[in-house]
Design a protein around this motif. Structure first.
Motif, PDB file in Angstrom:
ATOM      1  N   TYR A  55      28.951 -46.741 -18.744  1.00  0.00           N
ATOM      2  CA  TYR A  55      28.269 -47.910 -18.177  1.00  0.00           C
ATOM      3  C   TYR A  55      27.142 -48.420 -19.070  1.00  0.00           C
ATOM      4  O   TYR A  55      26.113 -48.877 -18.601  1.00  0.00           O
ATOM      5  CB  TYR A  55      27.742 -47.589 -16.767  1.00  0.00           C
ATOM      6  N   THR A  60      32.747 -50.701 -13.130  1.00  0.00           N
ATOM      7  CA  THR A  60      32.336 -50.337 -11.779  1.00  0.00           C
ATOM      8  C   THR A  60      33.098 -51.224 -10.805  1.00  0.00           C
ATOM      9  O   THR A  60      33.084 -52.443 -10.939  1.00  0.00           O
ATOM     10  CB  THR A  60      30.818 -50.546 -11.589  1.00  0.00           C
ATOM     11  N   SER A  75      34.930 -46.616  -9.772  1.00  0.00           N
ATOM     12  CA  SER A  75      34.124 -46.763 -10.978  1.00  0.00           C
ATOM     13  C   SER A  75      34.550 -45.716 -12.001  1.00  0.00           C
ATOM     14  O   SER A  75      34.837 -44.572 -11.653  1.00  0.00           O
ATOM     15  CB  SER A  75      32.645 -46.613 -10.639  1.00  0.00           C
TER      16      SER A  75
END
Length: 190
Positions: free
Chosen positions: A111, A148, A172
């Protein structure tokens, strides 16, 4: 002879001054370009219209996509957590909500890096197939490494128009896998 030398020196100094000023302006232009690039790190893409708006921080992007309902999201998308995911889901189901957040893609694994939040006027209808699709253009073509899920499952495709090889993600995912990493050219929301 002395007058010619003095005149040549004056012309040389004027040229040098102009060059320094020009370099300064070029640097200012480069800084402006860098600022614009930084502002492009956190974007909100509306899949209904294809419009895209970019922000300096992930917090600003979330505030924009939730019409100010969530103003304390993390500055970086890297710090999105289940609590924020739940708040985004709740914000999109409130009366007067302007948009529903479908999902987020990230340039880096875990992420990290730039982020794009996808929104639409409604969420996905579970179990009925593809609700939305959009091509990943510009610097996002072949650049997704993590994602996500919010109100939709995400399906990455390696060609525009949701064609070619694809991989579906129901939750996610900190790394989309070797087969899909930096290969997505379009995305479907299920």
């Amino acid at each position: 002879m002395r007058h010619t030398f003095k005149r040549s020196l004056t012309v040389a100094l004027a040229t040098l001054t102009a060059s320094v000023v020009s370099v300064g302006l070029s640097t200012t232009g480069a800084n402006a370009a860098t600022d614009q690039t930084q502002r492009a790190d956190n974007c909100v893409v509306n899949v209904d219209s294809g419009s895209k708006q970019c922000f300096g921080t992930f917090r600003e992007a979330i505030a924009a996509t939730t019409d100010g309902k969530i103003t304390n999201a993390p500055l970086s998308a890297k710090h999105i957590d289940q609590k924020l995911t739940d708040r985004l889901s709740a914000a999109s189901h409130t009366t007067g909500a302007q948009a529903v957040q479908l999902g987020v893609v990230f340039r880096d694994s875990n992420y990290g890096g730039s982020a794009q939040v996808f929104e639409a006027s409604s969420g996905c209808q579970s179990g009925n197939g593809r609700d939305f699709q959009i091509d990943l253009s510009g610097s996002w073509n072949n650049a997704v490494s993590s994602l996500t899920t919010l109100s939709c499952w995400l399906e990455l495709w390696d060609a525009p128009g949701t064609a070619g090889f694809h991989q579906e993600y129901q939750q996610s995912t900190s790394y989309v896998g070797d087969a899909m990493n930096d290969r997505a050219s379009s995305i479907a929301f299920l």
